[in-house]
Design a protein around this motif. Structure first.
Motif, short mmCIF file in Angstrom:
data_model
loop_
_atom_site.label_atom_id
_atom_site.label_comp_id
_atom_site.label_asym_id
_atom_site.label_seq_id
_atom_site.Cartn_x
_atom_site.Cartn_y
_atom_site.Cartn_z
N PHE A 57 -2.45 4.57 1.06
CA PHE A 57 -2.31 4.42 -0.35
C PHE A 57 -0.95 4.51 -0.82
O PHE A 57 -0.49 3.73 -1.68
N ALA A 58 -0.20 5.49 -0.39
CA ALA A 58 1.35 5.79 -0.77
C ALA A 58 2.14 4.63 -0.24
O ALA A 58 3.14 4.14 -0.88
N LEU A 59 1.83 4.03 0.93
CA LEU A 59 2.54 2.94 1.58
C LEU A 59 2.50 1.68 0.55
O LEU A 59 3.30 1.00 0.30
N ARG A 60 1.27 1.51 -0.05
CA ARG A 60 1.10 0.49 -0.67
C ARG A 60 1.68 0.60 -2.10
O ARG A 60 2.11 -0.77 -2.81
N LEU A 61 2.09 1.69 -2.41
CA LEU A 61 2.88 1.81 -3.62
C LEU A 61 4.16 2.37 -3.34
O LEU A 61 5.14 2.36 -4.06
N ASN A 62 4.69 2.17 -2.09
CA ASN A 62 6.08 2.21 -1.77
C ASN A 62 6.75 3.23 -2.00
O ASN A 62 7.97 3.63 -2.22
N HIS A 63 5.76 4.40 -1.54
CA HIS A 63 6.34 5.79 -1.68
C HIS A 63 7.46 6.06 -0.34
O HIS A 63 7.04 5.48 0.65
N VAL A 86 1.78 9.78 -7.23
CA VAL A 86 1.61 9.81 -6.08
C VAL A 86 2.68 10.90 -5.21
O VAL A 86 2.19 11.53 -4.28
N ALA A 87 3.74 11.26 -5.68
CA ALA A 87 4.59 12.24 -5.34
C ALA A 87 4.03 13.69 -5.31
O ALA A 87 4.05 14.40 -4.35
N ALA A 88 3.37 13.76 -6.36
CA ALA A 88 2.69 15.24 -6.38
C ALA A 88 1.51 15.33 -5.51
O ALA A 88 1.35 16.30 -4.97
N VAL A 89 0.67 14.25 -5.35
CA VAL A 89 -0.31 14.27 -4.38
C VAL A 89 0.03 14.39 -3.21
O VAL A 89 -0.46 15.12 -2.26
N TRP A 90 1.26 13.67 -2.79
CA TRP A 90 1.65 13.76 -1.44
C TRP A 90 2.32 15.02 -0.91
O TRP A 90 2.08 15.44 0.06
N GLU A 91 2.71 15.75 -1.98
CA GLU A 91 3.05 17.21 -1.79
C GLU A 91 2.14 18.24 -1.50
O GLU A 91 2.37 19.20 -1.01
#
Length: 206
Positions: free
Chosen positions: A31-37, A15-20
Motif C-alpha cells: 500500500f505504501a509503495l503504491r503511494l510512493n512512500h 501513511v507515514a503515521a501508519v508506517w511508524e
C-alpha cells in the motif's frame, strides 16, 4: 490544484503515521509503495528476498517492484528466477525481469534459456526480441549453433527487425532469408511492440 496537493499531502502524512506505528506487513508495504512512500521500496525488496514471504505475497511485491522499475529488486528477481522450478512462477519472474532495461537482464535470460520448458522458453525469446542488445546475443548463439533456430519464431524475428540493428538484421538474413509477415504475424508483432512500449521511455527500438 491546490486542493489536490493538500489532499495528497494529508494522505502522505497518514501513511507515514501508519508506517511508524504498525508492523511492516506485505499489505502495508504494498500500500505504501503504491503511494510512493519513500522507505517502502527498500522494505518491499527485503520482503521479496525473504524466504518466509508466501508465494501470493511475493507475486504481489514482484508486480509492484517491476512496474516501478525498482533497480534494487533486480538482483533478487534474477536469483529467484535462477532458483525457481515451477513454470507458473518462472513466467511471473520472467515477465517482471523483462520490464527492466539493463543489459544484464538479457544475459540472465540467455543463461537460463536451456533450462526452460518450451512454454517458458517461448516467453523468454519474445522478451529477448524486444531490445537490440538482448536480441543480438540470442541470434549470435543461433549463429554459433548453440541454440536451434527453430526456437526463434517468425514473429520474434519480425519484432527484431523493427529494432533497426544492423548486426541483428544481418544474422536474420543469414539464417532465415528475407521475411514477410502474415496477417497473424503482423498482429503478434504489434502486440510485442506494445509490450516493449510499456518500458521506460516507451521506445521499442531502444
Amino acid at each position: 490544484q491546490r486542493e489536490a496537493y493538500r489532499f495528497q499531502s494529508l494522505v502522505q502524512q497518514r501513511v507515514a503515521a501508519v508506517w511508524e506505528s504498525r508492523p511492516h506487513t506485505t499489505a502495508l508495504v504494498s500500500f505504501a509503495l503504491r503511494l510512493n512512500h519513500t522507505t517502502a521500496a527498500p522494505e518491499a525488496v527485503k520482503l521479496l528476498a525473504n524466504p518466509k514471504t508466501t508465494a501470493a505475497e511475493r507475486k504481489r511485491l514482484l508486480e509492484l517492484l517491476s512496474e516501478r522499475r525498482i533497480e534494487a529488486a533486480l538482483p533478487i528477481i534474477a536469483t529467484l528466477l535462477k532458483n525457481e522450478k515451477a513454470d507458473a512462477a518462472r513466467l511471473d519472474l520472467l515477465n517482471a525481469i523483462a520490464r527492466f532495461n539493463a543489459l544484464e537482464v538479457g544475459q540472465t535470460i540467455l543463461e537460463l534459456l536451456p533450462s526452460f520448458s518450451p512454454m517458458v522458453r517461448s516467453t523468454a525469446v519474445t522478451a529477448l526480441s524486444s531490445r537490440a542488445d538482448w536480441a543480438r546475443p540470442l541470434l549470435e548463439l543461433v549463429d554459433r549453433g548453440e541454440i536451434k533456430k527453430e526456437q526463434v519464431s517468425v514473429s520474434n524475428l519480425l519484432a527484431m527487425q523493427t529494432l533497426a540493428d544492423p548486426q541483428t538484421n544481418k544474422l536474420i538474413k543469414k539464417h532465415w532469408g528475407n521475411l514477410r509477415a502474415s496477417p497473424q504475424e503482423k498482429e503478434e508483432q504489434i502486440k510485442n511492440l506494445r509490450i516493449a512500449a510499456t518500458r521506460p521511455g516507451g521506445d521499442a527500438s531502444a
